[in-house]
Each structure stands twice: as C-alpha cells, then as structure tokens.
Design a protein around this motif. Structure first.
Motif, PDB file in Angstrom:
ATOM      1  N   UNK A 135       0.845  -1.198   0.000  1.00  0.00           N
ATOM      2  CA  UNK A 135       0.000   0.000   0.000  1.00  0.00           C
ATOM      3  C   UNK A 135       0.880   1.247   0.000  1.00  0.00           C
ATOM      4  N   UNK A 136       0.428   2.353  -0.580  1.00  0.00           N
ATOM      5  CA  UNK A 136       1.218   3.594  -0.498  1.00  0.00           C
ATOM      6  C   UNK A 136       1.491   3.922   0.974  1.00  0.00           C
ATOM      7  N   UNK A 137       2.734   4.266   1.276  1.00  0.00           N
ATOM      8  CA  UNK A 137       3.093   4.581   2.665  1.00  0.00           C
ATOM      9  C   UNK A 137       3.492   3.364   3.470  1.00  0.00           C
ATOM     10  N   UNK A 138       3.488   2.188   2.845  1.00  0.00           N
ATOM     11  CA  UNK A 138       3.807   0.959   3.578  1.00  0.00           C
ATOM     12  C   UNK A 138       5.294   0.792   3.826  1.00  0.00           C
ATOM     13  N   UNK A 139       5.617  -0.267   4.560  1.00  0.00           N
ATOM     14  CA  UNK A 139       7.017  -0.560   4.898  1.00  0.00           C
ATOM     15  C   UNK A 139       7.395  -1.944   4.377  1.00  0.00           C
ATOM     16  N   UNK A 140       8.702  -2.086   4.109  1.00  0.00           N
ATOM     17  CA  UNK A 140       9.241  -3.373   3.662  1.00  0.00           C
ATOM     18  C   UNK A 140      10.320  -3.800   4.644  1.00  0.00           C
ATOM     19  N   UNK A 141      10.344  -5.082   4.978  1.00  0.00           N
ATOM     20  CA  UNK A 141      11.465  -5.651   5.722  1.00  0.00           C
ATOM     21  C   UNK A 141      12.148  -6.635   4.789  1.00  0.00           C
ATOM     22  N   UNK A 142      13.344  -6.254   4.333  1.00  0.00           N
ATOM     23  CA  UNK A 142      14.064  -7.014   3.310  1.00  0.00           C
ATOM     24  C   UNK A 142      15.351  -7.596   3.886  1.00  0.00           C
ATOM     25  N   UNK A 143      15.604  -8.878   3.655  1.00  0.00           N
ATOM     26  CA  UNK A 143      16.864  -9.495   4.078  1.00  0.00           C
ATOM     27  C   UNK A 143      17.602 -10.044   2.876  1.00  0.00           C
ATOM     28  N   UNK A 144      18.857  -9.630   2.701  1.00  0.00           N
ATOM     29  CA  UNK A 144      19.592 -10.029   1.499  1.00  0.00           C
ATOM     30  C   UNK A 144      21.087 -10.158   1.801  1.00  0.00           C
ATOM     31  N   UNK A 145      21.736 -11.063   1.097  1.00  0.00           N
ATOM     32  CA  UNK A 145      23.172 -11.257   1.260  1.00  0.00           C
ATOM     33  C   UNK A 145      23.971 -10.236   0.468  1.00  0.00           C
ATOM     34  N   UNK A 162      27.566 -17.106  -8.819  1.00  0.00           N
ATOM     35  CA  UNK A 162      28.351 -16.580  -9.933  1.00  0.00           C
ATOM     36  C   UNK A 162      28.930 -15.230  -9.520  1.00  0.00           C
ATOM     37  N   UNK A 163      30.109 -14.861 -10.086  1.00  0.00           N
ATOM     38  CA  UNK A 163      30.641 -13.522  -9.787  1.00  0.00           C
ATOM     39  C   UNK A 163      29.601 -12.468 -10.185  1.00  0.00           C
ATOM     40  N   UNK A 164      29.409 -11.474  -9.344  1.00  0.00           N
ATOM     41  CA  UNK A 164      28.449 -10.418  -9.678  1.00  0.00           C
ATOM     42  C   UNK A 164      27.007 -10.740  -9.315  1.00  0.00           C
ATOM     43  N   UNK A 165      26.766 -11.971  -8.846  1.00  0.00           N
ATOM     44  CA  UNK A 165      25.379 -12.336  -8.502  1.00  0.00           C
ATOM     45  C   UNK A 165      24.903 -11.579  -7.269  1.00  0.00           C
ATOM     46  N   UNK A 166      25.835 -11.348  -6.330  1.00  0.00           N
ATOM     47  CA  UNK A 166      25.498 -10.563  -5.138  1.00  0.00           C
ATOM     48  C   UNK A 166      26.298  -9.265  -5.162  1.00  0.00           C
ATOM     49  N   UNK A 167      25.723  -8.175  -4.670  1.00  0.00           N
ATOM     50  CA  UNK A 167      26.446  -6.898  -4.613  1.00  0.00           C
ATOM     51  C   UNK A 167      27.334  -6.827  -3.376  1.00  0.00           C
ATOM     52  N   UNK A 168      28.124  -5.751  -3.264  1.00  0.00           N
ATOM     53  CA  UNK A 168      28.697  -5.435  -1.958  1.00  0.00           C
ATOM     54  C   UNK A 168      27.648  -4.575  -1.222  1.00  0.00           C
ATOM     55  N   UNK A 169      27.965  -4.150   0.014  1.00  0.00           N
ATOM     56  CA  UNK A 169      26.932  -3.481   0.811  1.00  0.00           C
ATOM     57  C   UNK A 169      26.502  -2.157   0.179  1.00  0.00           C
ATOM     58  N   UNK A 170      27.492  -1.392  -0.301  1.00  0.00           N
ATOM     59  CA  UNK A 170      27.138  -0.105  -0.929  1.00  0.00           C
ATOM     60  C   UNK A 170      26.285  -0.355  -2.173  1.00  0.00           C
ATOM     61  N   UNK A 171      26.630  -1.394  -2.924  1.00  0.00           N
ATOM     62  CA  UNK A 171      25.856  -1.729  -4.126  1.00  0.00           C
ATOM     63  C   UNK A 171      24.442  -2.171  -3.774  1.00  0.00           C
ATOM     64  N   UNK A 172      24.302  -2.854  -2.662  1.00  0.00           N
ATOM     65  CA  UNK A 172      22.971  -3.291  -2.214  1.00  0.00           C
ATOM     66  C   UNK A 172      22.089  -2.074  -1.905  1.00  0.00           C
ATOM     67  N   UNK A 173      22.660  -1.119  -1.173  1.00  0.00           N
ATOM     68  CA  UNK A 173      21.881   0.082  -0.834  1.00  0.00           C
ATOM     69  C   UNK A 173      21.568   0.883  -2.105  1.00  0.00           C
ATOM     70  N   UNK A 174      22.527   0.978  -3.029  1.00  0.00           N
ATOM     71  CA  UNK A 174      22.282   1.673  -4.299  1.00  0.00           C
ATOM     72  C   UNK A 174      21.101   1.055  -5.046  1.00  0.00           C
ATOM     73  N   UNK A 175      21.100  -0.281  -5.089  1.00  0.00           N
ATOM     74  CA  UNK A 175      20.038  -0.994  -5.812  1.00  0.00           C
ATOM     75  C   UNK A 175      18.666  -0.737  -5.171  1.00  0.00           C
TER      76      UNK A 175
END
Ligand SMILES: C[S@@+](CC[C@H](N)C(=O)[O-])C[C@H]1O[C@@H](n2cnc3c(N)ncnc32)[C@H](O)[C@@H]1O
Length: 252
Positions: A135-145, A162-175
């Motif tokens: 819903x607009x204004x809702x929240x997400x709880x996301x867990x990712x490696x 595979x190489x590149x399948x997971x980001x680094x932490x900064x890349x995760x936040x960027x995504x």
C-alpha cells in the motif's frame, strides 16, 4: 535427501532461516514503526519459511493480520503448528503453499521478504514484486546477502554463486534506492550471528542423523551437514554478509 526436509531439520535450533538473532529480529520488527495505512492492517511474508518473522511481527502488532507464502510443506506445517500453539495468533494468520513470484492477494501495509530474493530472480525483481503488494506509505522488511569484499573463488564455490550475482553493501543500498526505497533502519549480521546460525544448521542435522534417522537417512544427512560445514568454513565464512533493512517506499 529432500531439500525442504533438510532445511526443516537444519532450522530446528534456529527457526529464523537467516543469520539473525531473536534480539536483532525483534529490534528490526520494532524498527518497522508502521503507520496504520489501512483500517484493517495486514502483513505479507513472501518466502516465510516456518513463519518466525511473521509470527513475531503479529505479536508486536496486536490487531494486525498476516499471510505467509512459501513452497516448503514442512516449513508451512511448522508455521501453522506454532500459530495454533499461540491462541491469539490462530485467527490472525494464514500460511499458504504458493509460489511467491506469482501469488496475488491484494495490498499490504508491511511486506516481509527475507532470504528469499532467489524466488523472484534476484534483488531488483524482488523489489519490483514487493511494490505490487504494498500500500502507499507501507514498509518493507528485506533481508539479502552481500559480499564484504571481492569474494574468493572458494567463497563463490561454497555458495554456488556466480561472480556479480550478489552486490557489496554499498551496491545493495544503491540498488534499493534505484528501485524507489529508502532505508529507515537496518541490521548487519555479526560474525557471532553467522557462526551461531551455521553451527545450529549443521548441528541440528547431525543430531537428527545420529539420534532419529534410519541408516540410509543417517548417512545422507551426515553427508549434507559435512558438505555444508565445509562450504561455510573453507568457503564463504567472513566474506558473505547479510543485511536486513527496513525500507520506506518513496517511489521511483
Ligand atoms: C532462506 S529461507 C528464509 C525463510 C524465512 N524468510 C526466514 O528468514 O526465516 C528461504 C525460503 O524461501 C522459500 N522459497 C524459495 N522459493 C520460493 C518461491 N518461489 N515461493 C515461495 N517461497 C519460496 C523457501 O522454501 C524457504 O522457506
């Protein structure tokens, strides 16, 4: 051995199927601070496993209802057992056997998706899918490696990644931000949480093999536990990170 059965046994001592302690999980759920977006607020958990996150959230948020989606029958059976054992949760939660990637069922105030982005084909598609349920204004709880640095070949092999399948932490936040979400709170799993999770995973399987299984299953379960332990200790230990983030949907 059947993978769903292995997972159900492996998570007996650590029902959260992620390297997150009960205390950290509670802080994250409290950190959702969801506004009451709708009159009858609801939580959706995509890839809910045995329902630990959803059931804990419903305890913290009286008056809310929830739906958990997963493809593992043993995990769903365990989730339903726990909900039934807590009388005040029995009527407030439903666990459905369904593919989270194609499930439809309206919009929710909070959407949880932890350790299950593979169900959607990765982080980006998961963030898009989650928005379709929010819903607009809702929240997400996301867990990712994520990778703590450039992973070694042994770490990639240990994870089957595979190489590149997971980001680094900064890349995760960027995504996350590229998909129109802003982190409002977060938790990065500690080395102690990782070790506790992995020792619980392998130890639960070893205990089952030695104390409960018949001869064939004993050997199979021990083989799975040994392989998992080797992939962790010789592979991704200290290199694989896990972030659990409270996200605000601010639109693209
Ligand atoms: C690592 S576990 C995480 C479980 C739970 N979120 C937790 O943190 O305790 C990933 C879960 O995703 C589920 N899963 C995988 N693919 C799925 C799909 N296509 N649809 C629904 N659930 C799926 C698995 O059965 C498993 O329970």
């Amino acid at each position: 051995m059947d993978r769903a059965l292995v997972s159900a046994i492996a998570h007996r001592r650590h029902p959260i199927a992620a390297p997150v302690s009960e205390e950290s999980a509670f802080a994250l759920i409290t950190g959702l601070e969801p506004e009451l977006v709708s009159d009858s607020p609801r939580i959706l958990d995509l890839g809910c496993g045995s329902g630990e996150w959803l059931l804990t959230a419903l305890k913290v948020l009286p008056g809310w209802d929830g739906i958990g989606i997963d493809l593992s029958e043993p995990a769903l059976d365990e989730a339903r057992r726990k909900a039934a054992a807590e009388h005040h949760l029995r009527d407030r939660v439903r666990f459905e056997h369904s593919d989270a990637a194609t499930w439809t069922g309206g919009r929710f105030d909070v959407v949880i998706c932890i350790g299950a982005t593979h169900a959607f084909g990765g982080l980006g598609p998961t963030l898009d899918a989650v928005r379709r349920h929010l819903l607009p204004g809702g929240r997400v709880l996301l867990g990712e490696g994520y990778w703590e640095g450039a992973p070694t070949q042994a770490a990639l092999d240990g994870l089957g990644a595979a190489p590149g399948e997971l980001p680094d932490l900064a890349g995760l936040i960027d995504e996350v931000q590229r998909h129109g979400y802003e982190p409002g709170y977060g938790h990065l799993s500690t080395a102690a949480e990782w070790d506790r999770y992995e020792w619980s995973w392998t130890g639960s399987l070893v205990a089952w093999a030695l104390e409960e299984a018949d001869d064939d299953d004993r050997d199979a379960a021990l083989a799975v536990a040994r392989e998992h332990r080797r992939q962790w200790l010789a592979g991704y230990r200290g290199q694989l990170g896990f972030a659990t983030l409270v996200l605000h949907d601010i639109g693209t």
